[in-house]
Design a protein around this motif. Structure first.
Motif, PDB file in Angstrom:
ATOM      1  N   VAL A   4     -14.003-103.354  30.030  1.00  0.00           N
ATOM      2  CA  VAL A   4     -13.379-103.698  28.756  1.00  0.00           C
ATOM      3  C   VAL A   4     -14.071-102.897  27.667  1.00  0.00           C
ATOM      4  CG1 VAL A   4     -12.946-105.534  27.074  1.00  0.00           C
ATOM      5  CG2 VAL A   4     -12.740-106.003  29.529  1.00  0.00           C
ATOM      6  N   ILE A  11     -10.049-108.297  20.101  1.00  0.00           N
ATOM      7  CA  ILE A  11      -9.323-108.407  21.371  1.00  0.00           C
ATOM      8  C   ILE A  11     -10.283-108.379  22.547  1.00  0.00           C
ATOM      9  CG2 ILE A  11      -7.452-107.495  22.787  1.00  0.00           C
ATOM     10  CD1 ILE A  11      -6.443-106.009  20.307  1.00  0.00           C
ATOM     11  N   LEU A  15     -10.850-111.017  25.567  1.00  0.00           N
ATOM     12  CA  LEU A  15     -10.456-110.607  26.915  1.00  0.00           C
ATOM     13  C   LEU A  15     -11.589-110.827  27.910  1.00  0.00           C
ATOM     14  CD1 LEU A  15      -8.599-109.301  28.973  1.00  0.00           C
ATOM     15  CD2 LEU A  15      -9.274-107.062  28.083  1.00  0.00           C
ATOM     16  N   ALA A 167      -5.147-110.340  24.173  1.00  0.00           N
ATOM     17  CA  ALA A 167      -6.119-110.411  25.261  1.00  0.00           C
ATOM     18  C   ALA A 167      -5.546-111.133  26.479  1.00  0.00           C
ATOM     19  CB  ALA A 167      -7.388-111.113  24.779  1.00  0.00           C
ATOM     20  N   ARG A 171      -5.193-109.602  30.145  1.00  0.00           N
ATOM     21  CA  ARG A 171      -5.821-110.204  31.323  1.00  0.00           C
ATOM     22  C   ARG A 171      -4.843-110.279  32.486  1.00  0.00           C
ATOM     23  NH1 ARG A 171      -4.488-114.652  34.204  1.00  0.00           N
ATOM     24  NH2 ARG A 171      -4.037-115.734  32.247  1.00  0.00           N
TER      25      ARG A 171
END
Length: 277
Positions: A4, A11, A15, A167, A171
């Motif tokens: 990430v 965000i 996430l 987010a 995912r």
């Protein structure tokens, strides 16, 4: 391994928490300052700077899937580094302005990054969110000082999106099948005006927040000083000066993908009230 990037941002931080909560992993978060990063337990912290793509090489080692926000650095070099590292799938955050205002410079730049990704040889998912609820943080100093919030286009209602919903979609795209090769326009659950946003913040604070509408020119001058003329005009166009159906339409993409309704602005205001105290 899922990497990430922008892991301390609005965000990216949400996430990482979601991925960790859902048991996805192993997880790695990229930040420019590892000493200041606070990640969920078990998330690997790595340092890197998009301005220097060579610094990303250690972060990309062993990575299968990558979450990437566009235009944080030389995207062509970043994507090339990802491909050379063996990344299989990239989830890219672009912008709904690619659809609503393709003639604007920032939108054209986002579209160029989307094309680079699609031509990279890696699998891809493109997210095109509308205006972020967190943009209201630009009023934080005024509200903390109990000054008046001043904004143009006070009664133009846009379907502002909670960054955590972006987010949540990311995912799902990173961990579940069926989302590669897809482009998703993302919005919040309802249109909300700047005036209504300040009311929601006031309710979260339990006190009045004065609001005054200003002209485009009044709003433009300080923005030009910070962002330059082209970017300032682009922001003003997409916040009310040049709206169209693509920008105004409420979409149910978040609920369709995640199975959970999109979060309203008032929820964001409640969760972030401390920023305005």
């Amino acid at each position: 391994m899922i990497l990430v990037t922008g892991a301390t941002g609005n965000i990216g931080s949400a996430l990482l928490k979601e991925l960790h909560a859902y048991g996805a992993g192993p997880l790695r978060g990229l930040t420019r300052d590892a000493a200041r990063a606070v990640f969920p337990e078990g998330v690997e912290v790595v340092e890197g700077d998009f301005a220097h793509p060579a610094s990303l090489k250690p972060a990309l080692e062993g990575v299968r899937a990558l979450f990437l926000v566009s235009r944080l650095g030389p995207d062509a070099e970043v994507l090339q580094a990802a491909r050379h590292a063996g990344v299989e799938h990239v989830v890219l955050v672009s912008s709904i302005t690619v659809q609503s205002h393709p003639h604007l410079g920032p939108a054209a730049e986002n579209l160029a990054v989307e094309r680079l990704l699609k031509e990279s040889g890696m699998a891809w998912t493109v997210l095109r969110p509308t205006q972020f609820a967190s943009n209201a943080l630009m009023w934080a100093a005024s509200i903390r000082e109990r000054d008046t919030v001043r904004a143009p286009y006070a009664d133009t209602a846009l379907p502002t999106i909670h960054p955590a919903d972006i987010a949540s979609v990311a995912r799902v795209a990173l961990t579940e099948p069926g989302h590669q090769g897809r482009t998703y326009a993302l919005t919040g659950p309802e249109p909300v005006t700047a005036r209504q946003q300040t009311v929601a913040i006031a309710e979260a604070l339990g006190r009045d927040v004065p609001f005054a509408e200003i002209s485009r020119q009044e709003a433009r001058a300080p923005m030009v000083a910070v962002f330059g003329e082209e970017a300032a005009d682009a922001v003003l166009d997409v916040t009310g000066g040049d709206v169209n159906d693509e920008l105004l339409t409420v979409r149910d993409t978040v609920s369709q993908i995640t199975g959970t309704p999109a979060r309203p602005f008032r929820q964001w205001a409640s969760e972030n009230a401390a920023a305005f105290h």
